[in-house]
Design an enzyme around this catalytic site. Structure first.
Site, short mmCIF file in Angstrom:
data_model
loop_
_atom_site.label_atom_id
_atom_site.label_comp_id
_atom_site.label_asym_id
_atom_site.label_seq_id
_atom_site.Cartn_x
_atom_site.Cartn_y
_atom_site.Cartn_z
N CYS A 39 13.49 -26.11 13.96
CA CYS A 39 14.44 -26.25 14.88
C CYS A 39 15.56 -27.56 14.47
O CYS A 39 16.67 -27.59 14.93
CB CYS A 39 13.92 -26.72 16.30
SG CYS A 39 12.88 -28.08 16.42
N HIS B 222 11.76 -31.09 20.52
CA HIS B 222 12.23 -29.85 19.86
C HIS B 222 13.93 -30.28 19.87
O HIS B 222 14.54 -31.15 20.38
CB HIS B 222 12.27 -28.70 21.13
CG HIS B 222 12.95 -27.53 20.70
ND1 HIS B 222 12.65 -26.78 19.62
CD2 HIS B 222 13.76 -26.51 21.50
CE1 HIS B 222 13.14 -25.62 19.57
NE2 HIS B 222 13.87 -25.59 20.81
#
Length: 372
Positions: free
Chosen positions: A40, A315
């Site tokens: 990510c 994330h």
């Protein structure tokens, strides 16, 4: 799979198409990127760079110029150019692409990004841009050497080294043209008033942050005057001794694309922690701390957001502005968001908050270059 790039289309794409309706810009593509376990950090940066139109155009031009030149050694630049080309040439306007070849190349070239631990998006951005510059410089050197050999081959008699002795200026690549700015580091001796100035280039600005602040105040702090005294005295060449001095940083030449990195991750009491401070970043930014004392106006077009409470896990997502629409890219998922939602990513006004989605890397484009 096309050349190692998996193409898929699902519910996400159709939902986005329904949300935008007939407002899809001609020729634009909105594709999510598959996450390979922990990528990510890369996906968020790649989306920001894809919607950095000047960078994308240069990369697609590079791809077009090199795809028909026979066997070109694969490297990070060719993989990135191929990925951007794959996205831009899709018949569908939405979908998902797996950047398998690029991720493989990143992991092969740099051991930091191997494995599946949490990585830093800013570190990846720095690596990516500097690696592209390195590749472009090597390619330019090969061309120069080939041209020099050709010239030397037709020159009769000794060349006296004139061809090789010409002092070459540093290569200015299209990465530099888009992202590079210049800082001036000024130090003024308080005894003789002599000012020593030293220029240095940057591809992004890393700013210290404070609670309930703004990008403007962070920039002012970055360019504020600092007094050097006691153990930090400055050696003045004119006085030939250590003297008290004042030091400050000024932006001599603002870049076309201003990338601002907020220093949210710091060591504190022997712990590596995340600062969730609320830092307001405007949609329109005036850069006032330039050497010319003239304002440079910028527009926000992308934000890389860190989601999570700490630096070692979490994330990354990205917010992107495209043709007056704001979109949120979360790996494979792409959705349109309202412009007012941007402020939810400023950070937390309190130390403890349920909101862990904080702006981390900001991408601004100069309005002057945008109007050209």
């Amino acid at each position: 799979m096309v050349d190692g790039v998996t193409l898929t289309m699902g519910v996400v794409g159709s939902k986005l198409e329904k949300a935008l309706g007939d407002q899809f810009p001609e020729g634009e593509r909105y594709f999510g990127l598959v996450n390979f376990g922990n990528t990510c950090y890369a996906n968020s940066v790649l989306q920001a760079l894809y919607f950095c139109v000047p960078f994308r155009e240069h990369l697609l031009e590079y791809y077009s110029n090199n795809k028909n030149q026979g066997e070109v050694d694969e490297n990070l630049l060719t993989c990135l150019a191929e990925l951007f080309s794959q996205i831009s040439m899709q018949k569908k306007v939405t979908g998902v692409i797996a950047p398998k070849r690029l991720v493989y190349r990143v992991r092969k070239d740099n051991e930091i990004f191997r494995g599946y631990s949490h990585q830093d998006a800013h570190e990846f951005l720095n690596y990516l841009l500097n690696k592209i510059v390195e590749i472009l410089e090597k390619e330019s050197h090969k061309v120069t050497c080939a041209e020099t050999s050709s010239v030397e081959g037709v020159v009769s008699g000794p060349t006296n080294g004139h061809i090789n002795s010409v002092k070459k200026e540093p290569l200015v690549t299209w990465v530099h043209k888009n992202f590079q700015g210049t800082l001036t580091n000024e130090t003024r001796c308080l005894r003789c008033e002599t000012v020593t100035a030293r220029d240095e280039t940057f591809l992004d600005l890393s700013l210290d942050i404070e609670q309930n602040s703004s990008i403007t105040s962070c920039l002012k702090n970055f360019c504020s005057t600092e007094t050097l005294n006691a153990a930090d005295k400055f050696f003045c060449d004119k006085c030939r001794s250590l003297q008290e001095a004042q030091k400050r940083m000024k932006i001599k030449k603002p870049p076309r694309i201003l990338v601002i990195h907020l220093k949210r991750f710091k060591y504190y009491l022997h712990l590596h922690k995340k600062l969730s401070y609320r830092v307001v970043f405007p949609l329109e930014l005036k850069l006032s701390n330039t050497e010319e004392d003239t304002d440079s106006e910028y527009s926000l077009f992308a934000v890389v957001v860190h989601v999570g409470i700490g630096p070692n896990h979490g994330h990354y997502i990205s917010l992107v502005k495209s043709h007056n629409h704001w979109l949120l890219f979360d790996d494979e998922n792409v959705e349109i968001i309202d412009e007012s939602a941007i402020q939810t990513f400023f950070g937390s006004a309190q130390e403890y908050s349920n909101n862990t989605d904080h702006g981390y890397i900001l991408f601004y484009e100069s309005q002057v270059s945008n109007n050209k």
